[in-house]
Write a protein that holds these residues in place. Sequence first.
Motif, PDB file in Angstrom:
ATOM      1  N   ARG A 115       6.561 -10.334   6.689  1.00  0.00           N
ATOM      2  CA  ARG A 115       5.896 -11.112   5.668  1.00  0.00           C
ATOM      3  C   ARG A 115       4.603 -11.710   6.205  1.00  0.00           C
ATOM      4  O   ARG A 115       4.496 -12.033   7.371  1.00  0.00           O
ATOM      5  N   HIS A 116       3.647 -11.874   5.294  1.00  0.00           N
ATOM      6  CA  HIS A 116       2.352 -12.432   5.661  1.00  0.00           C
ATOM      7  C   HIS A 116       1.927 -13.446   4.620  1.00  0.00           C
ATOM      8  O   HIS A 116       2.365 -13.403   3.477  1.00  0.00           O
ATOM      9  N   ASN A 117       1.064 -14.344   5.019  1.00  0.00           N
ATOM     10  CA  ASN A 117       0.396 -15.209   4.074  1.00  0.00           C
ATOM     11  C   ASN A 117      -0.664 -14.371   3.376  1.00  0.00           C
ATOM     12  O   ASN A 117      -1.593 -13.891   4.021  1.00  0.00           O
ATOM     13  N   PRO A 118      -0.563 -14.163   2.058  1.00  0.00           N
ATOM     14  CA  PRO A 118      -1.518 -13.274   1.385  1.00  0.00           C
ATOM     15  C   PRO A 118      -2.940 -13.797   1.420  1.00  0.00           C
ATOM     16  O   PRO A 118      -3.880 -13.070   1.147  1.00  0.00           O
ATOM     17  N   ASP A 171      -5.143 -11.171  -7.209  1.00  0.00           N
ATOM     18  CA  ASP A 171      -4.308 -11.286  -6.023  1.00  0.00           C
ATOM     19  C   ASP A 171      -5.090 -10.980  -4.739  1.00  0.00           C
ATOM     20  O   ASP A 171      -5.575  -9.866  -4.576  1.00  0.00           O
ATOM     21  N   PRO A 172      -5.205 -11.934  -3.813  1.00  0.00           N
ATOM     22  CA  PRO A 172      -5.952 -11.669  -2.582  1.00  0.00           C
ATOM     23  C   PRO A 172      -5.266 -10.650  -1.675  1.00  0.00           C
ATOM     24  O   PRO A 172      -5.926  -9.945  -0.914  1.00  0.00           O
ATOM     25  N   ALA A 173      -3.930 -10.562  -1.751  1.00  0.00           N
ATOM     26  CA  ALA A 173      -3.215  -9.612  -0.894  1.00  0.00           C
ATOM     27  C   ALA A 173      -3.526  -8.176  -1.290  1.00  0.00           C
ATOM     28  O   ALA A 173      -3.788  -7.326  -0.428  1.00  0.00           O
ATOM     29  N   TYR A 174      -3.517  -7.881  -2.582  1.00  0.00           N
ATOM     30  CA  TYR A 174      -3.821  -6.514  -3.008  1.00  0.00           C
ATOM     31  C   TYR A 174      -5.302  -6.202  -2.808  1.00  0.00           C
ATOM     32  O   TYR A 174      -5.667  -5.076  -2.473  1.00  0.00           O
ATOM     33  N   GLN A 222       6.255  -8.379  -0.996  1.00  0.00           N
ATOM     34  CA  GLN A 222       6.394  -9.744  -0.504  1.00  0.00           C
ATOM     35  C   GLN A 222       5.041 -10.456  -0.414  1.00  0.00           C
ATOM     36  O   GLN A 222       4.920 -11.624  -0.772  1.00  0.00           O
ATOM     37  N   ASP A 223       4.032  -9.748   0.089  1.00  0.00           N
ATOM     38  CA  ASP A 223       2.730 -10.379   0.322  1.00  0.00           C
ATOM     39  C   ASP A 223       2.006 -10.749  -0.964  1.00  0.00           C
ATOM     40  O   ASP A 223       1.289 -11.745  -1.015  1.00  0.00           O
ATOM     41  N   SER A 224       2.161  -9.919  -1.979  1.00  0.00           N
ATOM     42  CA  SER A 224       1.485 -10.177  -3.246  1.00  0.00           C
ATOM     43  C   SER A 224       2.213 -11.299  -3.978  1.00  0.00           C
ATOM     44  O   SER A 224       3.394 -11.169  -4.301  1.00  0.00           O
ATOM     45  N   ARG A 225       1.515 -12.393  -4.227  1.00  0.00           N
ATOM     46  CA  ARG A 225       2.150 -13.497  -4.945  1.00  0.00           C
ATOM     47  C   ARG A 225       1.101 -14.384  -5.594  1.00  0.00           C
ATOM     48  O   ARG A 225      -0.050 -14.442  -5.170  1.00  0.00           O
ATOM     49  N   ARG A 226       1.558 -15.075  -6.617  1.00  0.00           N
ATOM     50  CA  ARG A 226       0.695 -16.013  -7.322  1.00  0.00           C
ATOM     51  C   ARG A 226       0.644 -17.345  -6.571  1.00  0.00           C
ATOM     52  O   ARG A 226       1.465 -17.592  -5.679  1.00  0.00           O
ATOM     53  N   PRO A 227      -0.297 -18.212  -6.942  1.00  0.00           N
ATOM     54  CA  PRO A 227      -0.375 -19.517  -6.282  1.00  0.00           C
ATOM     55  C   PRO A 227       0.918 -20.322  -6.338  1.00  0.00           C
ATOM     56  O   PRO A 227       1.177 -21.141  -5.455  1.00  0.00           O
TER      57      PRO A 227
END
Length: 217
Positions: free
Chosen positions: A41-44, A179-182, A120-125
């Motif tokens: 897991r990462h902080n997106p 999304d910053p992760a994508y 997992q990485d992609s997530r909303r605020p």
Amino acid sequence: MRKKTVQPCTLLRPSRLVRPGRLSLTLGGLLLLSACSGVWRHNPYALPIARYNAGPDTRAVPSASVEAARQFMDQVGVSQYTSPDWQPGRVREVVLLTFRDDVSAMQKQAFAQRLARLTQDSRRPDGSHPIDMIEIGWEGAQTRTPIGRHFLYILQFRSEGDRHFVMGPPIVTDPQFYDPAYAAFSAFMAGLIVDRTEYGYHPAIVPGIVARSKRAS
């Protein structure tokens, strides 16, 4: 349909394998790759893949479909357009890729690993995960070993708003609403591929003859 030219079927929910496919990578293989890297897991908002240069912007002149989508978004408002409850229902985005000739099997494995982590990485605020499932596969592959240059992945969402939030540019261009992760993953992908075609759709399931016969009995 959006086609992008640049210088990048196992079903994965956030933590489990749903169904193996003929063209699939197994979850075990992806977990093994993740274990080797020591990270799952990462902080997106601080993904290491964000360091990759996305290369020149090939979307400077939007297509007619992108422009139409932007106009519609302007009518309803970007906040509504990307909200999780906007047009709920199963929706998917399919992405077809062609890798550069010089991309190694190890690089392709790393690419698939990063893609799998997006559940997992992609997530909303608020911490919720907008990607419901990811389906991935190498053309003609019956094992997890990447072969050839062609690859596809399908992202499944629970609403159109989730899809808009994840896919972001070139339609949604305000960083507050995508999304910053994508976006970071897309930048990483741009350095590996020569062609990318994608489009969204609502799946319509047509059961086969065997499935209908079993139901009838």
